[in-house]
Design a protein around this motif. Structure first.
Motif, mmCIF file in Angstrom:
data_model
loop_
_atom_site.group_PDB
_atom_site.id
_atom_site.type_symbol
_atom_site.label_atom_id
_atom_site.label_comp_id
_atom_site.label_asym_id
_atom_site.label_seq_id
_atom_site.Cartn_x
_atom_site.Cartn_y
_atom_site.Cartn_z
ATOM 1 N N PHE A 52 0.841 -1.195 0.000
ATOM 2 C CA PHE A 52 0.000 0.000 0.000
ATOM 3 C C PHE A 52 0.877 1.246 0.000
ATOM 4 O O PHE A 52 1.988 1.244 0.548
ATOM 5 N N ARG A 53 0.333 2.321 -0.569
ATOM 6 C CA ARG A 53 1.048 3.593 -0.551
ATOM 7 C C ARG A 53 0.052 4.724 -0.329
ATOM 8 O O ARG A 53 -0.921 4.850 -1.077
ATOM 9 N N ILE A 54 0.334 5.544 0.668
ATOM 10 C CA ILE A 54 -0.499 6.709 0.951
ATOM 11 C C ILE A 54 0.161 7.933 0.330
ATOM 12 O O ILE A 54 1.385 8.076 0.332
ATOM 13 N N SER A 55 -0.668 8.801 -0.222
ATOM 14 C CA SER A 55 -0.147 10.018 -0.827
ATOM 15 C C SER A 55 -1.208 11.107 -0.721
ATOM 16 O O SER A 55 -2.337 10.851 -0.284
ATOM 17 N N LYS A 56 -0.828 12.326 -1.132
ATOM 18 C CA LYS A 56 -1.796 13.408 -1.079
ATOM 19 C C LYS A 56 -1.579 14.381 -2.214
ATOM 20 O O LYS A 56 -0.473 14.497 -2.744
ATOM 21 N N ASP A 57 -2.649 15.047 -2.590
ATOM 22 C CA ASP A 57 -2.615 16.076 -3.622
ATOM 23 C C ASP A 57 -3.105 17.369 -2.975
ATOM 24 O O ASP A 57 -4.297 17.515 -2.699
ATOM 25 N N ILE A 58 -2.180 18.299 -2.743
ATOM 26 C CA ILE A 58 -2.542 19.520 -2.027
ATOM 27 C C ILE A 58 -3.439 20.430 -2.863
ATOM 28 O O ILE A 58 -4.159 21.261 -2.336
ATOM 29 N N ARG A 59 -3.409 20.259 -4.199
ATOM 30 C CA ARG A 59 -4.266 21.096 -5.048
ATOM 31 C C ARG A 59 -5.723 20.675 -4.931
ATOM 32 O O ARG A 59 -6.627 21.477 -5.116
ATOM 33 N N LYS A 60 -5.927 19.372 -4.597
ATOM 34 C CA LYS A 60 -7.285 18.845 -4.535
ATOM 35 C C LYS A 60 -7.752 18.580 -3.107
ATOM 36 O O LYS A 60 -8.871 18.087 -2.916
ATOM 37 N N ASN A 61 -6.904 18.885 -2.102
ATOM 38 C CA ASN A 61 -7.258 18.582 -0.699
ATOM 39 C C ASN A 61 -7.685 17.120 -0.559
ATOM 40 O O ASN A 61 -8.680 16.809 0.109
ATOM 41 N N THR A 62 -6.936 16.243 -1.155
ATOM 42 C CA THR A 62 -7.309 14.829 -1.214
ATOM 43 C C THR A 62 -6.124 13.955 -0.842
ATOM 44 O O THR A 62 -4.995 14.239 -1.247
ATOM 45 N N ILE A 63 -6.400 12.923 -0.064
ATOM 46 C CA ILE A 63 -5.388 11.903 0.173
ATOM 47 C C ILE A 63 -5.830 10.616 -0.520
ATOM 48 O O ILE A 63 -7.022 10.408 -0.759
ATOM 49 N N TYR A 64 -4.857 9.788 -0.827
ATOM 50 C CA TYR A 64 -5.109 8.557 -1.563
ATOM 51 C C TYR A 64 -4.493 7.376 -0.831
ATOM 52 O O TYR A 64 -3.540 7.522 -0.069
ATOM 53 N N LEU A 65 -5.039 6.216 -1.097
ATOM 54 C CA LEU A 65 -4.434 4.982 -0.644
ATOM 55 C C LEU A 65 -4.399 4.029 -1.836
ATOM 56 O O LEU A 65 -5.436 3.504 -2.245
ATOM 57 N N GLN A 66 -3.219 3.865 -2.395
ATOM 58 C CA GLN A 66 -3.030 2.913 -3.485
ATOM 59 C C GLN A 66 -2.777 1.542 -2.877
ATOM 60 O O GLN A 66 -1.826 1.376 -2.107
ATOM 61 N N MET A 67 -3.621 0.597 -3.193
ATOM 62 C CA MET A 67 -3.524 -0.740 -2.616
ATOM 63 C C MET A 67 -3.237 -1.742 -3.723
ATOM 64 O O MET A 67 -4.049 -1.906 -4.640
ATOM 65 N N ASN A 68 -2.081 -2.372 -3.639
ATOM 66 C CA ASN A 68 -1.663 -3.366 -4.625
ATOM 67 C C ASN A 68 -1.543 -4.737 -3.974
ATOM 68 O O ASN A 68 -1.424 -4.842 -2.750
ATOM 69 N N ASP A 69 -1.545 -5.759 -4.808
ATOM 70 C CA ASP A 69 -1.413 -7.131 -4.323
ATOM 71 C C ASP A 69 -2.382 -7.398 -3.172
ATOM 72 O O ASP A 69 -1.998 -7.891 -2.096
ATOM 73 N N LEU A 70 -3.618 -7.051 -3.386
ATOM 74 C CA LEU A 70 -4.617 -7.190 -2.332
ATOM 75 C C LEU A 70 -4.845 -8.645 -1.958
ATOM 76 O O LEU A 70 -4.780 -9.549 -2.814
ATOM 77 N N LYS A 71 -5.115 -8.861 -0.678
ATOM 78 C CA LYS A 71 -5.340 -10.188 -0.127
ATOM 79 C C LYS A 71 -6.725 -10.243 0.515
ATOM 80 O O LYS A 71 -7.246 -9.203 0.939
ATOM 81 N N PRO A 72 -7.292 -11.432 0.633
ATOM 82 C CA PRO A 72 -8.614 -11.539 1.268
ATOM 83 C C PRO A 72 -8.648 -10.905 2.654
ATOM 84 O O PRO A 72 -9.674 -10.332 3.044
ATOM 85 N N GLU A 73 -7.546 -10.975 3.385
ATOM 86 C CA GLU A 73 -7.519 -10.383 4.728
ATOM 87 C C GLU A 73 -7.522 -8.864 4.714
ATOM 88 O O GLU A 73 -7.634 -8.228 5.763
ATOM 89 N N ASP A 74 -7.405 -8.253 3.545
ATOM 90 C CA ASP A 74 -7.544 -6.794 3.435
ATOM 91 C C ASP A 74 -9.011 -6.365 3.371
ATOM 92 O O ASP A 74 -9.302 -5.164 3.400
ATOM 93 N N THR A 75 -9.907 -7.328 3.273
ATOM 94 C CA THR A 75 -11.334 -7.015 3.213
ATOM 95 C C THR A 75 -11.769 -6.287 4.479
ATOM 96 O O THR A 75 -11.539 -6.762 5.594
ATOM 97 N N ALA A 76 -12.378 -5.125 4.307
ATOM 98 C CA ALA A 76 -12.788 -4.300 5.436
ATOM 99 C C ALA A 76 -13.491 -3.054 4.910
ATOM 100 O O ALA A 76 -13.475 -2.784 3.702
ATOM 101 N N VAL A 77 -14.062 -2.311 5.832
ATOM 102 C CA VAL A 77 -14.496 -0.957 5.518
ATOM 103 C C VAL A 77 -13.325 -0.034 5.822
ATOM 104 O O VAL A 77 -12.745 -0.094 6.916
ATOM 105 N N TYR A 78 -12.968 0.778 4.859
ATOM 106 C CA TYR A 78 -11.835 1.674 5.005
ATOM 107 C C TYR A 78 -12.342 3.096 5.292
ATOM 108 O O TYR A 78 -13.232 3.594 4.596
#
Length: 115
Positions: free
Chosen positions: A67-93
């Motif tokens: 996973f990688r967290i990042s942000k875009d200050i122009r959009k007031n937005t943060i992101y969470l890029q999630m790769n190689d997802l596993k069944p145990e990642d299942t959740a409400v985020y």
């Protein structure tokens, strides 16, 4: 009005990728830190990743390298890029920020990873 709005959840197969977005109000986005949390049924809500105003990031061990967290200050937005997802990642985020001393949470977005 909502001050944190998450989008990007969905259903994905194991090994797949998703990108979550959290649009924040300017006051919250300018706070010291913002973070992503997740909660599975019957479990507590745990931090997944955080990012400070200066861009320092932190991750829980189970997602490091995937996973990688990042942000875009122009959009007031943060992101969470999630790769190689596993069944145990299942959740409400959830996205979390702060308004003064108060915690602010988004409404959550469901991520389901099928095996």
């Amino acid at each position: 009005q909502a001050q944190l709005v998450e989008t990007g959840g969905g259903l994905v197969q194991a090994g797949g990728s998703l990108r979550l977005s959290c649009a924040a109000s300017p006051r919250i986005f300018s706070g010291k830190v913002m973070a992503w949390y997740r909660q599975s049924p019957g479990k507590q809500r745990d931090m997944v990743a955080s990012i400070t105003a200066g861009g320092t990031t932190d991750y829980t061990d189970s997602v490091k390298g995937r996973f990688r967290i990042s942000k875009d200050i122009r959009k007031n937005t943060i992101y969470l890029q999630m790769n190689d997802l596993k069944p145990e990642d299942t959740a409400v985020y959830y996205c979390r920020g702060h308004l003064g001393v108060a915690d602010v949470w988004g409404q959550g977005t469901q991520v389901t990873v099928s095996s």
